[in-house]
Structure formats: C-alpha cells, structure tokens
Design a protein around this motif. Structure first.
Motif, short mmCIF file in Angstrom:
data_model
loop_
_atom_site.label_atom_id
_atom_site.label_comp_id
_atom_site.label_asym_id
_atom_site.label_seq_id
_atom_site.Cartn_x
_atom_site.Cartn_y
_atom_site.Cartn_z
N ALA A 179 0.85 -1.20 0.00
CA ALA A 179 0.00 0.00 0.00
C ALA A 179 0.88 1.24 0.00
O ALA A 179 2.03 1.21 0.42
CB ALA A 179 -0.93 0.01 1.22
N ILE A 180 0.31 2.33 -0.50
CA ILE A 180 0.97 3.63 -0.54
C ILE A 180 -0.01 4.65 0.01
O ILE A 180 -1.11 4.82 -0.54
CB ILE A 180 1.38 4.00 -1.98
CG1 ILE A 180 2.32 2.94 -2.56
CG2 ILE A 180 2.01 5.39 -2.02
CD1 ILE A 180 2.45 3.02 -4.08
N ILE A 181 0.34 5.30 1.11
CA ILE A 181 -0.52 6.32 1.71
C ILE A 181 0.06 7.69 1.38
O ILE A 181 1.22 7.97 1.70
CB ILE A 181 -0.61 6.16 3.24
CG1 ILE A 181 -1.13 4.77 3.61
CG2 ILE A 181 -1.51 7.23 3.84
CD1 ILE A 181 -1.17 4.50 5.11
N LEU A 210 5.97 5.37 -7.29
CA LEU A 210 5.96 4.15 -6.47
C LEU A 210 4.89 3.18 -6.95
O LEU A 210 5.10 1.97 -6.98
CB LEU A 210 5.73 4.52 -5.01
CG LEU A 210 6.87 5.24 -4.30
CD1 LEU A 210 6.43 5.69 -2.91
CD2 LEU A 210 8.10 4.35 -4.21
N ALA A 211 3.73 3.72 -7.33
CA ALA A 211 2.64 2.87 -7.80
C ALA A 211 3.02 2.15 -9.09
O ALA A 211 2.64 0.99 -9.30
CB ALA A 211 1.38 3.70 -8.00
N ALA A 212 3.76 2.82 -9.95
CA ALA A 212 4.20 2.19 -11.20
C ALA A 212 5.18 1.06 -10.91
O ALA A 212 5.19 0.03 -11.60
CB ALA A 212 4.83 3.23 -12.11
N ALA A 213 6.02 1.25 -9.87
CA ALA A 213 7.00 0.22 -9.52
C ALA A 213 6.37 -0.93 -8.73
O ALA A 213 6.93 -2.03 -8.68
CB ALA A 213 8.13 0.84 -8.70
N HIS A 214 5.21 -0.68 -8.14
CA HIS A 214 4.51 -1.70 -7.34
C HIS A 214 3.05 -1.75 -7.80
O HIS A 214 2.15 -1.25 -7.12
CB HIS A 214 4.59 -1.37 -5.86
CG HIS A 214 5.99 -1.22 -5.34
ND1 HIS A 214 6.74 -2.29 -4.90
CD2 HIS A 214 6.79 -0.13 -5.23
CE1 HIS A 214 7.93 -1.87 -4.52
NE2 HIS A 214 7.99 -0.56 -4.71
N PRO A 215 2.78 -2.34 -8.94
CA PRO A 215 1.44 -2.29 -9.55
C PRO A 215 0.35 -2.97 -8.73
O PRO A 215 -0.84 -2.72 -8.98
CB PRO A 215 1.64 -2.99 -10.90
CG PRO A 215 2.87 -3.81 -10.73
CD PRO A 215 3.74 -3.07 -9.79
N ALA A 216 0.71 -3.80 -7.75
CA ALA A 216 -0.31 -4.46 -6.93
C ALA A 216 -0.65 -3.68 -5.67
O ALA A 216 -1.54 -4.08 -4.92
CB ALA A 216 0.15 -5.87 -6.56
N ALA A 217 0.05 -2.58 -5.42
CA ALA A 217 -0.15 -1.82 -4.19
C ALA A 217 -1.38 -0.93 -4.28
O ALA A 217 -1.63 -0.29 -5.31
CB ALA A 217 1.08 -0.97 -3.89
#
Length: 275
Positions: free
Chosen positions: A120-122, A147-154
C-alpha cells in the motif's frame, strides 16, 4: 560642497562596514521572501521568522551609526552586542546541522522505499487551494505515481479532509488528480476526514483493513521531503511497524521556508513529547 582630503581623513572610520553591508543585503532578501510568501497566504514559522529577522536586520543597518557610537562608549553594551551575535550564529549553525541531517535521512528513506515490496501507498494531504492540489501536494502525488508504477499491486490511499474555505476534500481532489494522470480508479482509496498527519494515518487504516492489510503490512507513507522524519515517527507511534516513508521534493520557492518550519516543528514536538 566638496570634502577636502584633510576633512575626510579626520572623520571617524565606520566600524564593521562589511558586516553592515551583509546585514543590509541579508535583511532585504529575508524581508522580501517573507512578504512575498505572506502575500500568498502563508504564515508559518518558516515564513514569519525570516520576515521578522529581515526587518530587524534592515532596521539595524538604518540605526548603525548611533549604535556603533554607543558601543564605543559602554563596555557592557559592547559585550551584549557580541553575545547577541554569537547566539545568533549558534542558532544559524543549529539550523544548518538540522538541514544536513534531514537531507541525509530523506535520501536514506527514499532508498529504502525502493527496496520494499509495497502492499500500500498512503499519500498525506498538503493543501488544495481553489480546489486544486498545491505545488507541494502535486509533488507528493507524482512521487506516489512513481511508487505505484513500480509496485502495480499496491493500493494507493489518498488522505485529507476539507481545507478551510474549501468545499471538496483533499482526498477527493487527490484522487481526481491521480485518475486524470491515468491511474486506475479501482486501486485508489479515498480518506476524506483527516486534518493532521496522525489522523491521516489513523483514518487510512480501516480502508486498508477492508482490503486485508493492517499495521504490519509493508507500505509507504508519501509526504514532502522535510516532513519525512516526523511522519515516520508518527507512523511508528500509531503502530505501523513495516512502514517506510518517501519524500517528494518541496517546490524551490518554498523549500527553505518549509525546512525552517520543520526545524521549529521538530523542536516543538521534542519538547512536548509528541513523537
């Protein structure tokens, strides 16, 4: 009327001319910086303190000669003058040391955020004047997009309530910005009640729990670079044991004022035992 060489040589020499010039230049820059940012509605300690300091330095140069004459007559006044400058320089040194330590922490935090398999990213709110993300908030949202692009499941949680004088919540405006930038709507969770960093994190937790995540899940807290250390301490205090922080760069026109504000905020938090 011309001044003869004899008359010029008989005049008392001005003491510390370079110091006076430095005070004038520094005072003018600090005063202008404070006035410009206050005209934009910014009145934090990072803005008002430089403005007040700039005004004091300008007034000092205006009354320089009478002050120097007084210093030449009274020993205790001269000692107080020197002590005042020593205290001021010690404070400036403490600010410089704080900034240097903070810059090192920001670099370390950002490196750590890139190594964690985030769930997750807050994203913490930071003002939405006229219903639009402030420059600082846009920087946070853009950092979250990286960060979302690097962690597509977050999952991406955007957190913030309604600012004073506004009608839409920060969370909604932040979500609209990310969707407009192409982020999938189904991965964005909007928290729209919080009014502080602590509440950002507390009110985001139920949204994460609804997705099967919790305090021990690896996640990133995205904020401005100057705010990373306090944000991490608050997250740890709440119980986010696996959180990392990611710092977005503060816009240049506000950078040093924001970092100075954080100096005072950190000192206040330490004195009050808040973190």
């Amino acid at each position: 009327m011309f001044v003869t060489v004899d008359e010029w040589s008989s005049r008392p020499r001005e003491r510390w001319p370079l110091l006076r010039l430095a005070c004038l230049l520094a005072g003018a820059v600090l005063l202008a910086d404070g006035l410009v940012l206050m005209s934009m509605g910014l009145f934090s300690m990072g803005v008002t303190v430089p403005g007040a300091l700039g005004l004091a330095l300008c007034m000092l140069t205006w009354g320089w000669h009478p002050l120097q004459a007084r210093l030449g007559r009274a020993g205790w006044t001269r000692r107080a003058w020197r002590a005042g400058w020593l205290l001021f320089l010690a404070w400036v040194a403490s600010v410089a040391l704080f900034w240097n330590a903070l810059a090192g922490q920001v670099q370390a935090f950002n490196a750590a955020a890139g190594d964690v398999p985030l769930k997750a990213i807050i994203v913490l709110g930071s003002g939405t004047p006229n219903g639009q993300p402030s420059p600082a908030l846009r920087a946070r949202l853009d950092k979250a997009r990286e960060l979302a692009a690097a962690h597509p499941a977050a999952w991406v949680v955007v957190s913030g309530g309604v600012d004073f004088g506004e009608t839409a919540s920060e969370g909604r405006i932040m979500g609209d910005y990310l969707r407009a930038q192409g982020m999938a709507a189904e991965r964005i969770l909007q928290e729209e009640r919080s009014t502080s960093t602590e509440l950002n994190l507390r009110y985001s937790l139920p949204l994460l729990q609804a997705k099967g995540l919790g305090l021990t899940s690896p996640m990133a807290v995205v904020t401005s670079d100057f705010h990373t250390v306090r944000a991490q301490r608050i997250a740890r205090k709440i119980g986010y044991t696996q959180s990392v922080v990611a710092g977005a760069p503060t816009p240049l026109y506000l950078r040093y004022n924001a970092w100075l504000r954080e100096y005072f905020a950190t000192a206040s938090s330490w004195i009050l035992g808040e973190v």
